[in-house]
Each structure stands twice: as structure tokens, then as C-alpha cells.
Scaffold this motif. Structure first.
Motif: not given
Length: 192
Positions: A72-86, A130-134
Motif C-alpha cells: 500500500g505505501l509504495p503504491l502511494l508513493a508510486f504516483d507521486f514519483h511517476w508524475v514528476n518523471g521519476d 520529491v515534495a521539497v523539490f516541487t
């Protein structure tokens, strides 16, 4: 000394809040992020298992918490990274969670506990970075609260702030989930 009924109400209240926040986050993010919605839904199911009479045996609780943490937690982070191109970090987090979920039966209780806490902290740190850089303030708060939950779970004390440690961790997870849901919404608005 805190009475046993007070401890039970504290546990029930923290489970209800975590389940409610996670369910709201799943419903509100399903259109924009199916991966994160699935992660929130896994958190909801894990919290509900703890509340269900007859289903809240120790093994069921551990299995539900294990799945909610390593998948569950990696699924949460997945989209956050994906949208930012990582995409490499997104795939690495999700793939690592899947490998841990499969290997969980071979780790033993202490190994599962350490691996679950490590996943929680890795997800929290990567979201925070990711949140700090964005400049996503909600993401920073979400990552920080997930990190707090992970660090608090490693403490030896049984009680924190006059409550059982598990309840405080669930409150921190609920706050982190709420902030993270808001972070996903803010992130989507920035990219549209």
C-alpha cells in the motif's frame, strides 16, 4: 494508570480515524491516481480488520498491516514519483514492495517488523524529497508524518503522550495520509 476501557476506546478511535481518512483519500484520488487510491484502500482494509470482531486475531492484524505497509505505501508513493518523471524510483519502490510481500513468509516476525518499518521510512523520505523539490507543502507534511509514524514505531516505550504507542502511530499515519492526499491533488493541479 490508564484504565483498560480507555485504552480500548483509544485504539478503536484511532482505527476509525485512520480507516475514515484512508477511505476518503481513496475515493477522492481514484479518478486522478488509481495506484494511490489502491494504496489508500489497502490502508482502509487494514484498519477495518483491526475493528472487525472475530477477524482481529493477532495473525490477521499482522497480515493486514504487512500488506498495507509493503504494498500500500509504495503504491502511494508510486504516483507521486511517476508524475514528476521519476519513473525508475516509482518502479523500484513498487517492485521492492512486491518482492517483500512475497518474501514475508520467510522473514519471521522480527524481520517482517524491521522490513515494514524500513518500507515506511523509505516511502516517507522519497515523498519528502520529491515534495521539497516541487515545493509541495502538503507533500512535505505527508512525508514528515509518515516518517514520524515509522520512527515512533521503532521506540521501545509502550506509551507516548499518555496513549499506547500503536495509537499514536495510527494518528500520525492518518495525518500523513490526509496531507498526502492533498499533496496528490496539488500535484495534479500543477501538472494540468
Amino acid at each position: 494508570m490508564v484504565s483498560k476501557p480507555r485504552n480500548e476506546w483509544s485504539a478503536v478511535l484511532s482505527q476509525l480515524v485512520l480507516a475514515g481518512v484512508s477511505l476518503h483519500a481513496a475515493v477522492s484520488s481514484v479518478q486522478s491516481s488509481r495506484g494511490a487510491a489502491a494504496g489508500f484502500l489497502l490502508q482502509t482494509f487494514a484498519a477495518i480488520i483491526m475493528l472487525a470482531p472475530g477477524l482481529n486475531t493477532h495473525e490477521d492484524c499482522l497480515a493486514g498491516a504487512w500488506v498495507a505497509t509493503v504494498i500500500g505505501l509504495p503504491l502511494l508513493a508510486f504516483d507521486f514519483h511517476w508524475v514528476n518523471g521519476d519513473r525508475s524510483s516509482a518502479n523500484l519502490l513498487l517492485g521492492g514492495g512486491m518482492v517483500l510481500a512475497v518474501a514475508g513468509g520467510h522473514l519471521g516476525p522480527e524481520g517482517c517488523s524491521v522490513a515494514g518499518q524500513a518500507v515506511l521510512l523509505v516511502v516517507a523520505v522519497t515523498i519528502l524529497i520529491v515534495a521539497v523539490f516541487t515545493a509541495n507543502t502538503y507533500g512535505m507534511w505527508g512525508g514528515a508524518m509518515l516518517g514520524v509514524a515509522g520512527l515512533l514505531s521503532r521506540l521501545e516505550e509502550d506509551r507516548l503522550l499518555l496513549l499506547p504507542k500503536e495509537d499514536v502511530c495510527r494518528w500520525a499515519l492518518a495525518a500523513g495520509s490526509w496531507a498526502y492526499c492533498r499533496a496528490l491533488h496539488t500535484q495534479r493541479l500543477q501538472w494540468e
